[in-house]
Design an enzyme around this catalytic site. Sequence first.
Site, PDB file in Angstrom:
ATOM      1  N   HIS A   1      49.452  60.697  14.095  1.00  0.00           N
ATOM      2  CA  HIS A   1      48.608  60.452  12.978  1.00  0.00           C
ATOM      3  C   HIS A   1      47.877  61.629  12.511  1.00  0.00           C
ATOM      4  O   HIS A   1      47.476  62.019  11.439  1.00  0.00           O
ATOM      5  CB  HIS A   1      47.766  59.283  13.338  1.00  0.00           C
ATOM      6  CG  HIS A   1      46.854  58.574  12.288  1.00  0.00           C
ATOM      7  ND1 HIS A   1      47.005  57.557  11.624  1.00  0.00           N
ATOM      8  CD2 HIS A   1      45.723  59.133  12.111  1.00  0.00           C
ATOM      9  CE1 HIS A   1      45.829  57.544  11.101  1.00  0.00           C
ATOM     10  NE2 HIS A   1      45.218  58.391  11.018  1.00  0.00           N
ATOM     11  N   GLU A   2      47.232  62.005  13.531  1.00  0.00           N
ATOM     12  CA  GLU A   2      46.219  63.223  13.407  1.00  0.00           C
ATOM     13  C   GLU A   2      47.032  64.292  12.770  1.00  0.00           C
ATOM     14  O   GLU A   2      46.391  65.347  12.110  1.00  0.00           O
ATOM     15  CB  GLU A   2      45.308  63.490  14.513  1.00  0.00           C
ATOM     16  CG  GLU A   2      44.289  62.616  15.126  1.00  0.00           C
ATOM     17  CD  GLU A   2      43.548  61.935  13.752  1.00  0.00           C
ATOM     18  OE1 GLU A   2      43.064  62.741  12.902  1.00  0.00           O
ATOM     19  OE2 GLU A   2      43.262  60.639  13.931  1.00  0.00           O
TER      20      GLU A   2
ATOM     21  N   HIS B   1      47.162  64.320   9.035  1.00  0.00           N
ATOM     22  CA  HIS B   1      46.269  65.054   8.344  1.00  0.00           C
ATOM     23  C   HIS B   1      46.165  66.300   8.525  1.00  0.00           C
ATOM     24  O   HIS B   1      45.695  66.966   7.540  1.00  0.00           O
ATOM     25  CB  HIS B   1      44.800  64.570   9.023  1.00  0.00           C
ATOM     26  CG  HIS B   1      44.489  63.098   8.975  1.00  0.00           C
ATOM     27  ND1 HIS B   1      44.743  62.232   7.646  1.00  0.00           N
ATOM     28  CD2 HIS B   1      44.173  61.931   9.779  1.00  0.00           C
ATOM     29  CE1 HIS B   1      44.548  60.958   7.771  1.00  0.00           C
ATOM     30  NE2 HIS B   1      44.056  60.952   9.035  1.00  0.00           N
TER      31      HIS B   1
ATOM     32  N   HIS C   1      48.432  67.969   6.236  1.00  0.00           N
ATOM     33  CA  HIS C   1      48.065  67.617   4.632  1.00  0.00           C
ATOM     34  C   HIS C   1      47.089  68.695   4.493  1.00  0.00           C
ATOM     35  O   HIS C   1      47.014  69.420   3.325  1.00  0.00           O
ATOM     36  CB  HIS C   1      47.279  66.399   4.644  1.00  0.00           C
ATOM     37  CG  HIS C   1      46.853  65.899   3.401  1.00  0.00           C
ATOM     38  ND1 HIS C   1      46.439  64.586   3.049  1.00  0.00           N
ATOM     39  CD2 HIS C   1      47.165  66.557   2.077  1.00  0.00           C
ATOM     40  CE1 HIS C   1      46.439  64.510   1.794  1.00  0.00           C
ATOM     41  NE2 HIS C   1      46.729  65.613   1.090  1.00  0.00           N
TER      42      HIS C   1
END
Length: 618
Positions: free
Chosen positions: A400-401, A404, A407
């Site tokens: 999940h991290e 980020h 991104h």
Amino acid sequence: MQFFEHKESASRPTTRIRDEIDDRFKWRVEDIYEDWSAWEKDLQSVRGLMDEFVAYKGKLNEGPEVLVKTHQLSDRIGMTAYKLYRFPQLQFDVDQRNNAIQSRLQQVQNLFAEYGTRTAWFTPELLSLGSEKVMGWVASTPELKVYEFPIAETFRAQEHVLDEAGEQLLSFGSRFRSTPGDVYRALSTADVKYNTITLANGEETTVSPGTYRNLLETNRNQDDRRKAFEAMYTIFDDKKNTFASIYNAICQRDWMSAQSRNYSGTAEAALDSDNVPVSVLETLIETAREGAEPLRRYHKLRKKFLKLDKYYLYDSFVPLVEKDEEYPYDNVSEMIVEAMAPLGSEYQEKLAESLEGGWIDVYENDGKRSGAYSAGVYGVHPYMLLNYTDTLNDVFTLVHELGHTLHTVYSHEHQPFATSSYTIFVAEVASTTNEALLLDYLKARRHEPLDRAILLQHAISEIVGTFYSQALFADYELKAHRLVESGAPITAEVLSNLYDEVQNSFYGDAVDQDPLYKLTWARIPHFFNSPFYVYQYATCFASSAQIIKGLLNEDPTEREATRARYLELLSSGGNNHPMEQLKKAGVDLNDAGTVRAVVDQLNTLVDELEAALEALNA
């Protein structure tokens, strides 16, 4: 394609003493500044840049060249601000007892609060020139083209900008905006004394946030889970009136800010920065609440399979089925990179680099803040905080991290500083897309009925946690703020009853009630740190679900087109409104069907899980 050299796996540290944890599991803040003297040097230099910017007051009407100079100066100040803030902030987050570093962090916050006051003239003066003139300058001046979207946004929000005196008055309060959140963090983390419990096997354990989650996810004794739950929640019960006062301050602050800028409500003010209509938030909440039956079916299935007379929410994390399997941090890197193959080799290479060391702070230690995050530093690289405990959920948190982080990497590589910061509204698309790809990767390689049930269970947990729970939180948060808007009192009792009412509207009779759960509002950091943030987890989950359909489509042409659109989304930073960016990626959140599809997806998964569990029983 080989991304990693083989290395010996290391076990999770048994120590909570930071100095005893291997450096390769810690982030490398020296990539920002070599030492505090370099930090101090930049702190002094940025003061000069600020003075230079302020000197342009009253001169914007002199022509586009001045506008170019002020925006370029703002970029230099902003890029330096990233570094000046992150250097102490990252060090403070791994030891929130360190007052010396906290004081340096406050030093930066105070400097930029002062700068905000000194530059309160800029937006009103820019607006006074008129949209036609300024956008004409942008069209005719190549150096201003990179600022076209933020300048246009300034004029779009014109009705909510005050005159110079008003903006300056509001700026005086900027240094206090973070105070309630700072107080909350100190009370809930830095100054907290965690409770110790004795488990059924006679072992004593201190229930820190990381240990608490691990106990709920791994301990099959309901009484042990109850003890852990009570140990954690009594911390908030003991200080509930203080937490309520802090939350009241946050809601009052948000309402004051909304009114001063001529918004009809706090939600309107919070969502307008992204040009997102409040109807998107309201539709999400209504659709999730009306579609709660699959959620209730899931929990009733859990209660039956676990053979519990009473079923509480603290029972909802323990696996229905499991294998005696741990996921050491060193062992999961290659698997994670392989799982991202649908996003292409370039994405995989960037992901591998982020896992090599120096970007991630992996394990829990005394004084370290709870949870996980990814934080960007323009011109350096992102930093990720984890509290990794070797569970499957931790693997998904890491993925999940990393979403980020990648991104941020793509955005910083493809966007100038002025448009490099993407909005929260699209941020969680990247993280939930990564999670979905890992889940698909594991399901494709694990065919045994037990493995199938484990992965179905995880898929359902993701929908429950990322979609339903966040919609529930958003419902509570919206109602709490509207209480303040109506002039209603905010007390611990009011907030607890409100949360209880909202929770019951989602879960109904599927779970038994424990009075302490009414206090959940007090232990959700986002409520205190980032109001009107959590709903975006749910909208982003719906968005990523649609993107995944394209990435995994049987048609190679559609797969490639989806990947290209998705990587363009990651590379877009903040160069457009997030709803428009998502439309380019193939997602329309104005369509309620996009949200309802998640409800239908959960219903199907619950059916499949029920069948898998029956097969295992047989």
